[in-house]
Scaffold this motif. Structure first.
Motif, PDB file in Angstrom:
ATOM      1  N   ALA A   1     -39.954 -28.448 -16.767  1.00  0.00           N
ATOM      2  CA  ALA A   1     -40.099 -29.886 -16.976  1.00  0.00           C
ATOM      3  C   ALA A   1     -38.828 -30.602 -16.519  1.00  0.00           C
ATOM      4  CB  ALA A   1     -40.371 -30.170 -18.451  1.00  0.00           C
ATOM      5  N   GLN A   2     -38.902 -31.924 -16.534  1.00  0.00           N
ATOM      6  CA  GLN A   2     -37.738 -32.730 -16.181  1.00  0.00           C
ATOM      7  C   GLN A   2     -37.669 -33.936 -17.101  1.00  0.00           C
ATOM      8  OE1 GLN A   2     -37.708 -34.090 -12.131  1.00  0.00           O
ATOM      9  NE2 GLN A   2     -35.701 -35.020 -12.310  1.00  0.00           N
ATOM     10  N   LYS A   3     -36.453 -34.256 -17.513  1.00  0.00           N
ATOM     11  CA  LYS A   3     -36.209 -35.462 -18.295  1.00  0.00           C
ATOM     12  C   LYS A   3     -34.788 -35.914 -17.999  1.00  0.00           C
ATOM     13  CE  LYS A   3     -36.633 -37.541 -22.849  1.00  0.00           C
ATOM     14  NZ  LYS A   3     -37.054 -37.368 -24.238  1.00  0.00           N
ATOM     15  N   ASN A   4     -34.648 -37.191 -17.679  1.00  0.00           N
ATOM     16  CA  ASN A   4     -33.327 -37.759 -17.403  1.00  0.00           C
ATOM     17  C   ASN A   4     -32.551 -36.948 -16.375  1.00  0.00           C
ATOM     18  OD1 ASN A   4     -33.910 -39.697 -19.370  1.00  0.00           O
ATOM     19  ND2 ASN A   4     -32.992 -38.466 -20.979  1.00  0.00           N
ATOM     20  N   GLN A   5     -33.186 -36.619 -15.290  1.00  0.00           N
ATOM     21  CA  GLN A   5     -32.566 -35.886 -14.175  1.00  0.00           C
ATOM     22  C   GLN A   5     -32.144 -34.457 -14.536  1.00  0.00           C
ATOM     23  OE1 GLN A   5     -33.881 -38.422 -12.378  1.00  0.00           O
ATOM     24  NE2 GLN A   5     -32.373 -37.825 -10.869  1.00  0.00           N
ATOM     25  N   ILE A   6     -32.587 -33.951 -15.668  1.00  0.00           N
ATOM     26  CA  ILE A   6     -32.274 -32.580 -16.071  1.00  0.00           C
ATOM     27  C   ILE A   6     -33.542 -31.737 -15.942  1.00  0.00           C
ATOM     28  CG2 ILE A   6     -31.502 -31.075 -17.956  1.00  0.00           C
ATOM     29  CD1 ILE A   6     -29.977 -33.535 -19.073  1.00  0.00           C
ATOM     30  N   ILE A   7     -33.406 -30.591 -15.296  1.00  0.00           N
ATOM     31  CA  ILE A   7     -34.519 -29.646 -15.187  1.00  0.00           C
ATOM     32  C   ILE A   7     -34.468 -28.751 -16.432  1.00  0.00           C
ATOM     33  CG2 ILE A   7     -35.553 -27.775 -13.835  1.00  0.00           C
ATOM     34  CD1 ILE A   7     -35.503 -30.451 -12.326  1.00  0.00           C
ATOM     35  N   ILE A   8     -35.602 -28.623 -17.099  1.00  0.00           N
ATOM     36  CA  ILE A   8     -35.668 -27.835 -18.324  1.00  0.00           C
ATOM     37  C   ILE A   8     -36.637 -26.669 -18.127  1.00  0.00           C
ATOM     38  CG2 ILE A   8     -36.175 -27.846 -20.789  1.00  0.00           C
ATOM     39  CD1 ILE A   8     -35.635 -31.158 -19.305  1.00  0.00           C
ATOM     40  N   PHE A   9     -36.119 -25.470 -18.317  1.00  0.00           N
ATOM     41  CA  PHE A   9     -36.927 -24.263 -18.242  1.00  0.00           C
ATOM     42  C   PHE A   9     -37.310 -23.905 -19.674  1.00  0.00           C
ATOM     43  CE2 PHE A   9     -34.059 -24.254 -14.594  1.00  0.00           C
ATOM     44  CZ  PHE A   9     -34.969 -24.134 -13.559  1.00  0.00           C
TER      45      PHE A   9
ATOM     46  N   GLU B   1     -48.993 -22.879 -25.097  1.00  0.00           N
ATOM     47  CA  GLU B   1     -48.506 -23.587 -23.905  1.00  0.00           C
ATOM     48  C   GLU B   1     -49.176 -24.951 -23.771  1.00  0.00           C
ATOM     49  OE1 GLU B   1     -48.993 -20.915 -20.601  1.00  0.00           O
ATOM     50  OE2 GLU B   1     -47.609 -19.459 -21.477  1.00  0.00           O
ATOM     51  N   ASP B   2     -50.465 -25.022 -24.068  1.00  0.00           N
ATOM     52  CA  ASP B   2     -51.165 -26.318 -24.020  1.00  0.00           C
ATOM     53  C   ASP B   2     -50.543 -27.300 -25.014  1.00  0.00           C
ATOM     54  OD1 ASP B   2     -52.941 -25.348 -22.100  1.00  0.00           O
ATOM     55  OD2 ASP B   2     -54.568 -24.995 -23.545  1.00  0.00           O
TER      56      ASP B   2
ATOM     57  N   LEU C   1     -44.388 -32.146 -24.780  1.00  0.00           N
ATOM     58  CA  LEU C   1     -43.403 -32.586 -23.791  1.00  0.00           C
ATOM     59  C   LEU C   1     -43.823 -33.908 -23.150  1.00  0.00           C
ATOM     60  CD1 LEU C   1     -42.599 -29.149 -22.129  1.00  0.00           C
ATOM     61  CD2 LEU C   1     -41.023 -30.529 -23.512  1.00  0.00           C
ATOM     62  N   LEU C   2     -45.070 -34.011 -22.757  1.00  0.00           N
ATOM     63  CA  LEU C   2     -45.561 -35.240 -22.127  1.00  0.00           C
ATOM     64  C   LEU C   2     -45.457 -36.427 -23.082  1.00  0.00           C
ATOM     65  CD1 LEU C   2     -48.667 -33.780 -20.262  1.00  0.00           C
ATOM     66  CD2 LEU C   2     -46.516 -34.573 -19.220  1.00  0.00           C
ATOM     67  N   GLU C   3     -45.765 -36.193 -24.352  1.00  0.00           N
ATOM     68  CA  GLU C   3     -45.678 -37.263 -25.353  1.00  0.00           C
ATOM     69  C   GLU C   3     -44.244 -37.694 -25.624  1.00  0.00           C
ATOM     70  OE1 GLU C   3     -47.724 -35.567 -28.706  1.00  0.00           O
ATOM     71  OE2 GLU C   3     -49.710 -35.952 -27.833  1.00  0.00           O
ATOM     72  N   ASN C   4     -43.284 -36.843 -25.239  1.00  0.00           N
ATOM     73  CA  ASN C   4     -41.871 -37.133 -25.469  1.00  0.00           C
ATOM     74  C   ASN C   4     -41.131 -37.437 -24.165  1.00  0.00           C
ATOM     75  OD1 ASN C   4     -41.089 -36.737 -28.488  1.00  0.00           O
ATOM     76  ND2 ASN C   4     -42.641 -35.198 -28.035  1.00  0.00           N
ATOM     77  N   ASP C   5     -41.877 -37.989 -23.213  1.00  0.00           N
ATOM     78  CA  ASP C   5     -41.320 -38.511 -21.960  1.00  0.00           C
ATOM     79  C   ASP C   5     -40.736 -37.461 -21.018  1.00  0.00           C
ATOM     80  OD1 ASP C   5     -42.036 -41.116 -22.732  1.00  0.00           O
ATOM     81  OD2 ASP C   5     -40.202 -41.293 -23.909  1.00  0.00           O
ATOM     82  N   TYR C   6     -41.207 -36.231 -21.121  1.00  0.00           N
ATOM     83  CA  TYR C   6     -40.846 -35.219 -20.142  1.00  0.00           C
ATOM     84  C   TYR C   6     -41.888 -35.258 -19.029  1.00  0.00           C
ATOM     85  CZ  TYR C   6     -37.650 -32.974 -23.480  1.00  0.00           C
ATOM     86  OH  TYR C   6     -36.635 -32.694 -24.356  1.00  0.00           O
ATOM     87  N   LYS C   7     -41.465 -34.927 -17.840  1.00  0.00           N
ATOM     88  CA  LYS C   7     -42.396 -34.776 -16.723  1.00  0.00           C
ATOM     89  C   LYS C   7     -42.552 -33.268 -16.501  1.00  0.00           C
ATOM     90  CE  LYS C   7     -42.953 -35.685 -11.823  1.00  0.00           C
ATOM     91  NZ  LYS C   7     -42.311 -36.168 -10.597  1.00  0.00           N
ATOM     92  N   VAL C   8     -43.771 -32.782 -16.586  1.00  0.00           N
ATOM     93  CA  VAL C   8     -44.024 -31.359 -16.366  1.00  0.00           C
ATOM     94  C   VAL C   8     -44.124 -31.117 -14.864  1.00  0.00           C
ATOM     95  CG1 VAL C   8     -45.624 -29.447 -16.760  1.00  0.00           C
ATOM     96  CG2 VAL C   8     -45.109 -31.052 -18.618  1.00  0.00           C
ATOM     97  N   LEU C   9     -43.224 -30.280 -14.353  1.00  0.00           N
ATOM     98  CA  LEU C   9     -43.176 -29.987 -12.920  1.00  0.00           C
ATOM     99  C   LEU C   9     -44.010 -28.764 -12.552  1.00  0.00           C
ATOM    100  CD1 LEU C   9     -39.320 -30.436 -12.389  1.00  0.00           C
ATOM    101  CD2 LEU C   9     -41.131 -32.142 -12.017  1.00  0.00           C
ATOM    102  N   GLU C  10     -43.971 -27.765 -13.405  1.00  0.00           N
ATOM    103  CA  GLU C  10     -44.693 -26.512 -13.150  1.00  0.00           C
ATOM    104  C   GLU C  10     -45.136 -25.917 -14.474  1.00  0.00           C
ATOM    105  OE1 GLU C  10     -44.954 -24.808 -10.089  1.00  0.00           O
ATOM    106  OE2 GLU C  10     -43.603 -26.055  -8.893  1.00  0.00           O
ATOM    107  N   ARG C  11     -46.173 -25.148 -14.383  1.00  0.00           N
ATOM    108  CA  ARG C  11     -46.618 -24.371 -15.539  1.00  0.00           C
ATOM    109  C   ARG C  11     -46.896 -22.963 -15.049  1.00  0.00           C
ATOM    110  NH1 ARG C  11     -50.950 -25.945 -20.116  1.00  0.00           N
ATOM    111  NH2 ARG C  11     -51.142 -23.847 -20.961  1.00  0.00           N
TER     112      ARG C  11
END
Length: 118
Positions: A42-50, A12-13, A19-29
């Motif tokens: 995470a979120q990227k380009n207004q898409i929530i990614i589970f 997970e780490d 994800l952070l290095e690829n411009d995702y914003k981590v919302l929860e862990r």
């Protein structure tokens, strides 16, 4: 703490860093509700990614993504529905990804986007 859980935390780490290095914003862990847990939201380009993270030190029991069977997918979907409701997200786009982390292969990552659908 057992070694399987240690491998999970390390995976997970690594996935979060990727994800952070690829411009995702981590919302929860480790978002957890009664229905289960999602490793990373995470979120990227207004898409929530589970994101379900699967880390392995070997392929002795198959590829990591293979352990995300239909039953596991349904559990992740239920948790995602809880998250969407809890956060009051309406009309949002979302997807389900799997990130495989191969610990013995220089921590190689395989990011499977849209791995399954709700």
């Amino acid at each position: 703490m057992n070694s399987t859980r240690n491998i999970g935390i390390i995976g997970e780490d690594i996935a979060e860093r990727y994800l952070l290095e690829n411009d995702y914003k981590v919302l929860e862990r480790n978002f957890r509700v009664k229905a289960g847990e999602i490793d990373i939201i995470a979120q990227k380009n207004q898409i929530i990614i589970f994101v379900e993270v699967k880390a392995r030190s070997s392929n002795k029991y198959g590829f990591p993504y293979e352990s995300v069977d239909y039953r596991k997918q349904q559990k992740i979907i239920r948790v995602a529905e809880n998250y969407i409701k809890f956060k009051g997200l309406t009309n949002c786009q979302y997807r389900f990804d799997i990130i495989e982390v191969f610990l013995k292969e220089n921590k190689k990552i395989n990011h499977i986007q849209n791995a399954f659908w709700a």
